[in-house]
Scaffold this motif. Structure first.
Motif: not given
Lengths: 262, 176
Positions: A54-55, B27-28, B31-32, B128, B132-133
């Motif tokens: 994510s980062d 961001r997360s 990404a998800t 994800a 990610f979350r």
């Protein structure tokens, strides 16, 4: 706990999503079981890499909500262009903006100009390649000026639009609703009366004009200008932007719309 | 400022507080969405639409502590809605990838992301949301509307697939 139980719980153990008792039992098993310890190490490594993903995605065009008073087409909130500082870095950043991206900054009301602007994108792209940032003194204040549409407007026309945008912002920071009213069209006055809190910024201090675009004129005659600001407000990491639609009515430049961007 | 306070301010009409919340989560969420939709276009659209919905509906969120799970659910729903629409759209030409987010991580990180994207839709979602979350099994179960045990078994299978791609075991390890 046998190997099968441990393997079943490994993921939760790594994510610290098990009870203390389970955690102790699993740790105990891993200490004495080479095979499960190897499986643990593999899973832990993949999980650590997953958590880093994510980062590593760095936002370039950022989302910012339109204030509630803004009229937007359905789903019309836009990824907003990230802040550009008035520096050499900014020149590169502004250079990276495509003209369609600038066109998409247009608020509702000039949406129909979208298509026409997009048609001109190729032509304008050449101008974008030549974008520069220069310092100008406007009303005693030095402001970095982004040449978005160089030579498009007569100098006095551009100066009047810039002056109005700056006066309006000063009025916002002075909390002078009457002054804001006097600078607005009927549409803006109505919105101001309905939602004064969306306009007045009298809590914040230390207003600095960081940068503004050269005004552009849409085909219906509306002037568009974006001003980047800094103040002492603690909500923002650095700067924010006000987007203006300005109209020339009976010889007077008046703010028809003000929207806030991150 | 913590999410809880930002949510409360956003619920009171403070757009700036919502913007800060977005900064915490963008961001997360991206990404998800990128993991689920496998398209930067769709991911950017899904997050944009989800955040618009979240902003419009923030007052309906009763527990400000649940913002993360709540906005995750909206993003997952947007992604699935986009994927359903995409089935009906025959792309004539692949548009250039947008640059709402750029990858600034190691190459093998992107390899791992691609491996996630090759998982089945159910597995992509749980991976994800989990990594990610950063959600708990129970929260993921709530978002996806399935039992916690299902989330857990999907995660285990997804991780086994990812491990097989990213760190294949030697014959010696396999024979153990």
């Amino acid at each position: 706990m046998n190997c099968s139980d441990v393997r079943d719980q490994l993921e939760s153990y790594i994510a610290d999503d098990v009870t203390d008792v389970e955690s102790m039992r699993i740790a105990e098993h891993l200490g004495g079981c080479e095979s499960c310890a190897a499986a643990y190490e593999r899973t832990r490594s993949v999980v650590a890499d997953l958590k880093g993903i994510s980062d590593a995605f760095v936002p370039r065009d950022r989302f910012a909500p339109r204030p509630a008073y803004t009229s937007c087409p359905a789903g019309g909130w836009l990824w907003r262009t990230i802040a550009v500082a008035a520096s050499a870095v900014a020149i590169a950043a502004v250079g990276a903006l495509s003209v369609p991206a600038i066109a998409r900054e247009l608020p509702f009301g000039v949406a129909k100009e979208f298509d026409a602007l997009e048609d001109r994108a190729e032509d304008l792209q050449q101008q974008v390649d030549e974008l520069t940032v220069r310092l100008e003194t406007i009303d005693g204040e030095q402001v970095a000026m982004v040449d978005t549409t160089p030579g498009d407007l007569a100098p006095e026309e551009a100066a009047a639009v810039q002056q109005l945008a700056m006066d309006f912002i000063r009025g916002q920071y002075a909390g002078d609703v009457a002054a804001l009213e006097a600078m607005g069209t009927d549409r803006l006055k109505a919105d101001l009366a309905a939602r004064p809190g969306d306009y007045v910024r009298d809590g914040a201090e230390g207003l600095t004009f960081a940068q503004m675009t050269e005004p552009a004129r849409a085909e219906d005659g509306t002037y568009l200008i974006f001003v980047r600001l800094m103040d002492s407000g603690d909500w923002s990491e650095s700067q924010y932007q006000e987007d203006f639609e300005i109209k020339l009515i009976d010889g007077r430049y008046l703010v028809d719309f003000m929207g806030m961007d991150a | 400022m913590e999410d809880y306070e930002l949510v409360r301010r956003a619920q009171a009409g403070d757009a700036r507080a919502f913007t800060t919340l977005v900064r915490h989560h963008e961001r997360s969420l991206y990404a998800t969405a990128y993991a689920i939709t496998r398209s930067q276009w769709d991911a950017a659209d899904a997050v944009q639409d989800a955040l618009a919905d979240a902003y419009a509906g923030i007052r309906s969120l009763r527990d400000p502590d649940r913002f993360g799970a709540w906005v995750s659910r909206i993003v997952v729903n947007e992604c699935n809605s986009l994927l359903r629409k995409r089935v009906r759209v025959v792309p004539v030409e692949e548009p250039p990838e947008p640059q709402a987010f750029v990858w600034d991580g190691p190459e093998d990180g992107m390899d791992l992301m691609r491996a996630v994207q090759r998982l089945s839709p159910d597995h992509r979602e749980v991976v994800a949301l989990r990594y990610f979350r950063d959600m708990k099994l129970g929260e993921i179960a709530d978002v996806l509307g399935c039992p916690t045990g299902t989330v857990k078994s999907r995660l285990n299978r997804a991780l086994a697939s990812l491990e097989a791609v990213m760190c294949p075991r030697t014959e010696e390890e396999v024979s153990r």
